[in-house]
Design a protein around this motif. Structure first.
Motif, PDB file in Angstrom:
ATOM      1  N   PRO A   1     -16.238 -29.408  47.531  1.00  0.00           N
ATOM      2  CA  PRO A   1     -15.061 -28.716  47.005  1.00  0.00           C
ATOM      3  C   PRO A   1     -15.237 -27.220  46.788  1.00  0.00           C
ATOM      4  O   PRO A   1     -14.386 -26.588  46.167  1.00  0.00           O
ATOM      5  N   GLU A   2     -16.330 -26.634  47.269  1.00  0.00           N
ATOM      6  CA  GLU A   2     -16.576 -25.233  46.971  1.00  0.00           C
ATOM      7  C   GLU A   2     -15.422 -24.338  47.434  1.00  0.00           C
ATOM      8  O   GLU A   2     -14.983 -23.437  46.711  1.00  0.00           O
ATOM      9  N   GLY A   3     -14.948 -24.565  48.653  1.00  0.00           N
ATOM     10  CA  GLY A   3     -13.867 -23.741  49.176  1.00  0.00           C
ATOM     11  C   GLY A   3     -12.606 -23.851  48.350  1.00  0.00           C
ATOM     12  O   GLY A   3     -11.931 -22.855  48.074  1.00  0.00           O
ATOM     13  N   LEU A   4     -12.282 -25.063  47.928  1.00  0.00           N
ATOM     14  CA  LEU A   4     -11.089 -25.264  47.113  1.00  0.00           C
ATOM     15  C   LEU A   4     -11.224 -24.581  45.756  1.00  0.00           C
ATOM     16  O   LEU A   4     -10.287 -23.958  45.261  1.00  0.00           O
ATOM     17  N   ALA A   5     -12.406 -24.688  45.143  1.00  0.00           N
ATOM     18  CA  ALA A   5     -12.618 -24.055  43.841  1.00  0.00           C
ATOM     19  C   ALA A   5     -12.431 -22.547  43.936  1.00  0.00           C
ATOM     20  O   ALA A   5     -11.781 -21.929  43.083  1.00  0.00           O
ATOM     21  N   LEU A   6     -12.992 -21.950  44.985  1.00  0.00           N
ATOM     22  CA  LEU A   6     -12.916 -20.500  45.130  1.00  0.00           C
ATOM     23  C   LEU A   6     -11.533 -20.064  45.579  1.00  0.00           C
ATOM     24  O   LEU A   6     -10.982 -19.075  45.085  1.00  0.00           O
ATOM     25  N   PHE A   7     -10.943 -20.790  46.512  1.00  0.00           N
ATOM     26  CA  PHE A   7      -9.636 -20.406  47.032  1.00  0.00           C
ATOM     27  C   PHE A   7      -8.550 -20.578  45.976  1.00  0.00           C
ATOM     28  O   PHE A   7      -7.666 -19.753  45.833  1.00  0.00           O
ATOM     29  N   GLY A   8      -8.634 -21.683  45.222  1.00  0.00           N
ATOM     30  CA  GLY A   8      -7.623 -21.932  44.205  1.00  0.00           C
ATOM     31  C   GLY A   8      -7.955 -21.340  42.850  1.00  0.00           C
ATOM     32  O   GLY A   8      -7.144 -21.401  41.936  1.00  0.00           O
TER      33      GLY A   8
ATOM     34  N   ASP B   1     -13.802 -17.550  54.453  1.00  0.00           N
ATOM     35  CA  ASP B   1     -12.930 -16.649  55.209  1.00  0.00           C
ATOM     36  C   ASP B   1     -13.615 -15.319  55.517  1.00  0.00           C
ATOM     37  O   ASP B   1     -13.011 -14.244  55.430  1.00  0.00           O
ATOM     38  N   GLY B   2     -14.896 -15.411  55.839  1.00  0.00           N
ATOM     39  CA  GLY B   2     -15.640 -14.218  56.213  1.00  0.00           C
ATOM     40  C   GLY B   2     -16.118 -13.373  55.060  1.00  0.00           C
ATOM     41  O   GLY B   2     -16.744 -12.324  55.276  1.00  0.00           O
ATOM     42  N   GLU B   3     -15.850 -13.807  53.822  1.00  0.00           N
ATOM     43  CA  GLU B   3     -16.269 -13.045  52.648  1.00  0.00           C
ATOM     44  C   GLU B   3     -17.309 -13.817  51.845  1.00  0.00           C
ATOM     45  O   GLU B   3     -17.267 -15.049  51.776  1.00  0.00           O
ATOM     46  N   GLN B   4     -18.238 -13.086  51.256  1.00  0.00           N
ATOM     47  CA  GLN B   4     -19.234 -13.692  50.386  1.00  0.00           C
ATOM     48  C   GLN B   4     -18.616 -13.958  49.005  1.00  0.00           C
ATOM     49  O   GLN B   4     -18.059 -13.059  48.385  1.00  0.00           O
TER      50      GLN B   4
END
Length: 461
Positions: free
Chosen positions: A148-155, A41-44
């Protein structure tokens, strides 16, 4: 087993541009993963990865067609920074398909798991853990295909993805017991045990289980070939359905023992999957042509599993049907098909942070889920059998009682009874009985999320 409470040593090497090693000291030895910066989402964001950690010995040689043998402790630091190989697929064509998806190779030494840890790893952190079990009919699948990187970070959850044996190497079974069968399910079972301390694993955890409403869409390619159509936009007549579609499903999934059993199965399926208010309707026939393989490979196993869990009356279960009309598809499909199919749920279902809520035992808290769904997601119970139908328009009507009860009863009760009546002396395929009397049917072929509220531990189960 692999403790994420262990001390972490970060080593930054000046000439190493891509990866910064991460070391963990565990009960089975030292493991080296790596940290990575990714854009979300545009963030590191910072994520730690530990890839290809073996949880069992090689399944080749004397271990072939046997239950998995737990991996011996490491004698030196294990390098968990490389993408693991996959288990052999059902055919060389399927191997080629997964190479196209980025799988580096295939081996019988393939029982590995990958761990994705969000943010900075500290010894004091306790994070919910989510186990991803890929499922493509038990004939295809590899843990690294799913990212699953996005899911791990988002959740803000730890995600573990696993490999397990599939096809002949995962499910071959003989009559005299030399090859016990269900090796692939025992692989899953061992991976679960390596992840969780709980002895009563299945009973005590909270689970979220379900499937896409059009997961049987892949069979349209078989229908196209069998009916000799040049495109996927074709109509199926009642005769086509009875004489071609149903036999395809019976032959490829039920494997009838003799011609009498085959005929009986085809008759009951043709009858059950006909809209008798308008039996010649192209619309209803093509819908039934999708519902039939969806039920046998996804909906029925999901229903059987969630009912088995609910009867244990310990952890909570949440059942869903994902029916969002997606704009894109992983596979070429008929133009009229608007629902969700193989691979389209993936992680989009959890984009409103229901992951952590289910792990806390209730997907409706701490944030009010009504903001996103206009209704409350009820836990599944054997009496009401309520489930959540996730669609483009969420409302109180999204909570539905009874998960297609007539169709599910057909697969849980009627079809097995037909087979028993026609072959009374033949032992039916075994089910796997795991911790906490967990029941996994042999055709447990679905993409399943198993959500666990636990902490990482130092000792082996």
């Amino acid at each position: 087993m692999w403790s994420l409470q262990a001390a972490v040593i970060l080593t930054c090497v000046a000439f190493c541009v891509a990866l910064t090693p991460v070391y963990v000291n565990t009960a089975v030895g030292h493991i080296m993963g790596f940290q990575e910066q990714i854009t979300l989402d545009g963030e590191q964001k910072l994520i730690y990865k530990f890839l290809g950690i073996p949880f069992a010995e090689s399944t080749g040689g004397r271990n072939r067609f046997r239950k998995p043998v737990p991996k011996a402790p490491f004698t030196k630091t294990f390098n968990a920074s490389k993408e693991p190989v996959a288990c052999y697929q059902q055919s060389e064509q399927h191997n080629a398909l997964y190479r196209y998806y980025g799988v580096s190779g295939f081996s019988e030494d393939c029982l590995t798991l990958n761990i994705y840890v969000p943010h900075e790893l500290r010894a004091s952190d306790l994070r919910p853990v989510m186990i991803w079990v890929n499922g493509v009919g038990f004939v295809l699948g590899a843990s690294t295909v799913y990212k699953p990187e996005g899911l791990a970070l988002f959740g803000n959850v730890i995600i573990v993805s696993i490999n397990y044996r599939i096809g002949m190497l995962g499910f071959l079974r003989d009559q005299n017991g030399v090859f016990p069968g269900n090796q692939g399910l025992w692989d899953q079972h061992l991976a679960f045990r390596k992840t969780a301390r709980a002895r009563e694993f299945f009973a005590s955890l909270h689970i979220l289980i379900g499937a896409n409403d059009k997961d049987g869409c892949g069979y349209y390619f078989l229908y196209q070939d069998a009916l000799n159509h040049s495109t996927l936009d074709f109509n199926i007549t009642k005769d086509d359905f009875t004489n071609t579609v149903v036999p395809i499903i019976v032959d490829s999934n039920l494997l009838p023992e003799d011609s009498n059993t085959k005929e009986a199965l085809e008759k009951i399926l043709s009858f059950s999957y006909t809209d008798w208010n308008d039996p010649d309707s192209y619309v209803s026939i093509r819908q039934n042509a999708i519902d039939l393989p969806t039920d046998i490979s996804v909906f029925s196993p999901a229903s059987i599993t969630v009912r088995a869990h609910a009867r244990l009356n310990v952890g909570k279960a949440y059942l869903y049907e994902f029916a969002v009309q997606t704009r894109t598809h992983n596979l070429p499909l008929p133009s009229w098909m608007k629902g969700s199919n193989q691979g389209k749920t993936n992680y989009s279902l959890f984009s409103f942070r229901c992951v952590r809520r289910v792990m806390l035992g209730n997907p409706n808290i701490p944030m009010d889920i009504k903001q996103f769904t206009n209704t409350v997601w009820p836990a599944y119970d054997v009496t009401s059998q309520r489930y959540f139908r996730i669609s483009d328009q969420m409302s109180p009507a999204s909570v539905v009682e009874g998960f297609y009860p007539r169709r599910m009863t057909l697969w849980s009760d009627v079809i097995p009874e037909i087979r028993r009546q026609h072959c009374p002396d033949k032992k039916q395929p075994d089910i796997l009985v795991g911790s906490g009397a967990a029941l996994f049917e042999r055709r447990f072929a679905l993409v399943i999320f198993i959500l666990i509220l636990l902490r990482w531990i130092d000792e082996e189960v």
